[in-house]
Design a protein around this motif. Structure first.
Motif, mmCIF file in Angstrom:
data_model
loop_
_atom_site.group_PDB
_atom_site.id
_atom_site.type_symbol
_atom_site.label_atom_id
_atom_site.label_comp_id
_atom_site.label_asym_id
_atom_site.label_seq_id
_atom_site.Cartn_x
_atom_site.Cartn_y
_atom_site.Cartn_z
ATOM 1 N N ALA A 52 0.821 -1.222 0.000
ATOM 2 C CA ALA A 52 0.000 0.000 0.000
ATOM 3 C C ALA A 52 0.851 1.268 0.000
ATOM 4 O O ALA A 52 0.316 2.367 -0.025
ATOM 5 C CB ALA A 52 -0.929 -0.001 1.213
ATOM 6 N N ARG A 53 2.177 1.088 0.067
ATOM 7 C CA ARG A 53 3.113 2.226 0.154
ATOM 8 C C ARG A 53 2.889 3.032 1.430
ATOM 9 O O ARG A 53 3.128 4.217 1.491
ATOM 10 C CB ARG A 53 3.024 3.132 -1.076
ATOM 11 N N ASP A 54 2.439 2.339 2.467
ATOM 12 C CA ASP A 54 2.256 2.912 3.801
ATOM 13 C C ASP A 54 3.439 2.438 4.642
ATOM 14 O O ASP A 54 3.366 1.421 5.330
ATOM 15 C CB ASP A 54 0.925 2.435 4.381
ATOM 16 N N LEU A 55 4.541 3.182 4.556
ATOM 17 C CA LEU A 55 5.771 2.734 5.221
ATOM 18 C C LEU A 55 5.643 2.731 6.732
ATOM 19 O O LEU A 55 6.278 1.914 7.396
ATOM 20 C CB LEU A 55 6.949 3.584 4.759
ATOM 21 N N ALA A 56 4.830 3.618 7.295
ATOM 22 C CA ALA A 56 4.635 3.605 8.744
ATOM 23 C C ALA A 56 4.024 2.278 9.175
ATOM 24 O O ALA A 56 4.448 1.685 10.165
ATOM 25 C CB ALA A 56 3.755 4.779 9.179
ATOM 26 N N ARG A 57 3.050 1.795 8.423
ATOM 27 C CA ARG A 57 2.443 0.495 8.748
ATOM 28 C C ARG A 57 3.450 -0.636 8.522
ATOM 29 O O ARG A 57 3.570 -1.537 9.342
ATOM 30 C CB ARG A 57 1.194 0.257 7.904
ATOM 31 N N ALA A 58 4.169 -0.596 7.401
ATOM 32 C CA ALA A 58 5.148 -1.646 7.108
ATOM 33 C C ALA A 58 6.218 -1.727 8.180
ATOM 34 O O ALA A 58 6.686 -2.804 8.532
ATOM 35 C CB ALA A 58 5.787 -1.405 5.740
ATOM 36 N N LEU A 59 6.606 -0.611 8.714
ATOM 37 C CA LEU A 59 7.671 -0.538 9.721
ATOM 38 C C LEU A 59 7.167 -0.781 11.138
ATOM 39 O O LEU A 59 7.952 -1.095 12.031
ATOM 40 C CB LEU A 59 8.339 0.836 9.632
ATOM 41 N N SER A 60 5.862 -0.696 11.339
ATOM 42 C CA SER A 60 5.290 -0.726 12.693
ATOM 43 C C SER A 60 5.604 -1.990 13.481
ATOM 44 O O SER A 60 5.645 -1.952 14.712
ATOM 45 C CB SER A 60 3.775 -0.527 12.633
ATOM 46 N N GLY A 61 5.840 -3.102 12.809
ATOM 47 C CA GLY A 61 6.097 -4.352 13.516
ATOM 48 C C GLY A 61 7.557 -4.632 13.798
ATOM 49 O O GLY A 61 7.885 -5.653 14.403
ATOM 50 N N PHE A 62 8.464 -3.727 13.394
ATOM 51 C CA PHE A 62 9.898 -3.933 13.619
ATOM 52 C C PHE A 62 10.321 -3.335 14.958
ATOM 53 O O PHE A 62 9.934 -2.216 15.292
ATOM 54 C CB PHE A 62 10.726 -3.280 12.501
ATOM 55 N N SER A 63 11.155 -4.060 15.684
ATOM 56 C CA SER A 63 11.708 -3.528 16.929
ATOM 57 C C SER A 63 12.716 -2.424 16.615
ATOM 58 O O SER A 63 13.177 -2.292 15.474
ATOM 59 C CB SER A 63 12.382 -4.640 17.737
ATOM 60 N N GLU A 64 13.060 -1.641 17.609
ATOM 61 C CA GLU A 64 14.025 -0.552 17.427
ATOM 62 C C GLU A 64 15.388 -1.064 16.988
ATOM 63 O O GLU A 64 16.131 -0.360 16.313
ATOM 64 C CB GLU A 64 14.169 0.253 18.727
ATOM 65 N N THR A 65 15.730 -2.289 17.354
ATOM 66 C CA THR A 65 17.054 -2.846 17.044
ATOM 67 C C THR A 65 16.996 -3.935 15.969
ATOM 68 O O THR A 65 17.950 -4.702 15.813
ATOM 69 C CB THR A 65 17.703 -3.421 18.321
ATOM 70 N N ALA A 66 15.908 -3.994 15.226
ATOM 71 C CA ALA A 66 15.741 -5.024 14.202
ATOM 72 C C ALA A 66 16.834 -4.936 13.140
ATOM 73 O O ALA A 66 17.441 -3.883 12.936
ATOM 74 C CB ALA A 66 14.368 -4.884 13.548
ATOM 75 N N VAL A 67 17.049 -6.069 12.476
ATOM 76 C CA VAL A 67 18.049 -6.178 11.417
ATOM 77 C C VAL A 67 17.374 -6.792 10.193
ATOM 78 O O VAL A 67 16.640 -7.775 10.313
ATOM 79 C CB VAL A 67 19.230 -7.065 11.857
ATOM 80 N N VAL A 68 17.633 -6.200 9.008
ATOM 81 C CA VAL A 68 17.137 -6.742 7.746
ATOM 82 C C VAL A 68 18.332 -7.082 6.876
ATOM 83 O O VAL A 68 19.248 -6.268 6.724
ATOM 84 C CB VAL A 68 16.221 -5.739 7.017
ATOM 85 N N HIS A 69 18.320 -8.296 6.300
ATOM 86 C CA HIS A 69 19.347 -8.738 5.349
ATOM 87 C C HIS A 69 18.654 -8.899 3.992
ATOM 88 O O HIS A 69 17.733 -9.703 3.861
ATOM 89 C CB HIS A 69 19.953 -10.078 5.771
#
Length: 109
Positions: A18-35
């Motif tokens: 939906a290009r709603d980055l706030a929603r997409a990011l909402s489930g990540f912890s502050e220290t999350a890591v993406v590879h």
């Protein structure tokens, strides 16, 4: 393979599409890591920038094909289409959660 998801993983896929980055990011912890694409993105600010950059570069959308548990991890398989060679492709998303938040996401073919 089930395609039922709830919580932060569902928010990630729905938000990106939906290009709603706030929603997409909402489930990540502050220290999350993406590879992804041989790069590592640490923390919400880097993950947010990664999301924005990949959407701008590829205009990608995901169609969920299935979800399965692998121990405590959740593996989502999706067909991803966009502006990139070989589109569409099937990718596997390995989500690790901690305390109800995504702590790690690894994306690979």
């Amino acid at each position: 393979m089930s395609t039922k998801m709830t919580g932060p993983v569902e928010a990630y896929f729905e938000g990106r599409n939906a290009r709603d980055l706030a929603r997409a990011l909402s489930g990540f912890s502050e220290t999350a890591v993406v590879h992804d694409e041989s790069r590592t993105h640490r923390g919400r600010a880097e993950i947010s920038a990664w999301m924005q950059n990949t959407i701008e570069a590829y205009d990608d959308h995901s169609r969920l094909l299935g979800v399965e548990a692998d121990g405590a991890d959740l593996i989502a398989t999706a067909e991803v289409s966009g502006n990139f060679p070989g589109s569409p492709i099937t990718l596997r998303y390995r989500f690790v959660t901690d305390g109800g938040m995504i702590s790690s996401l690894e994306i690979a073919p």
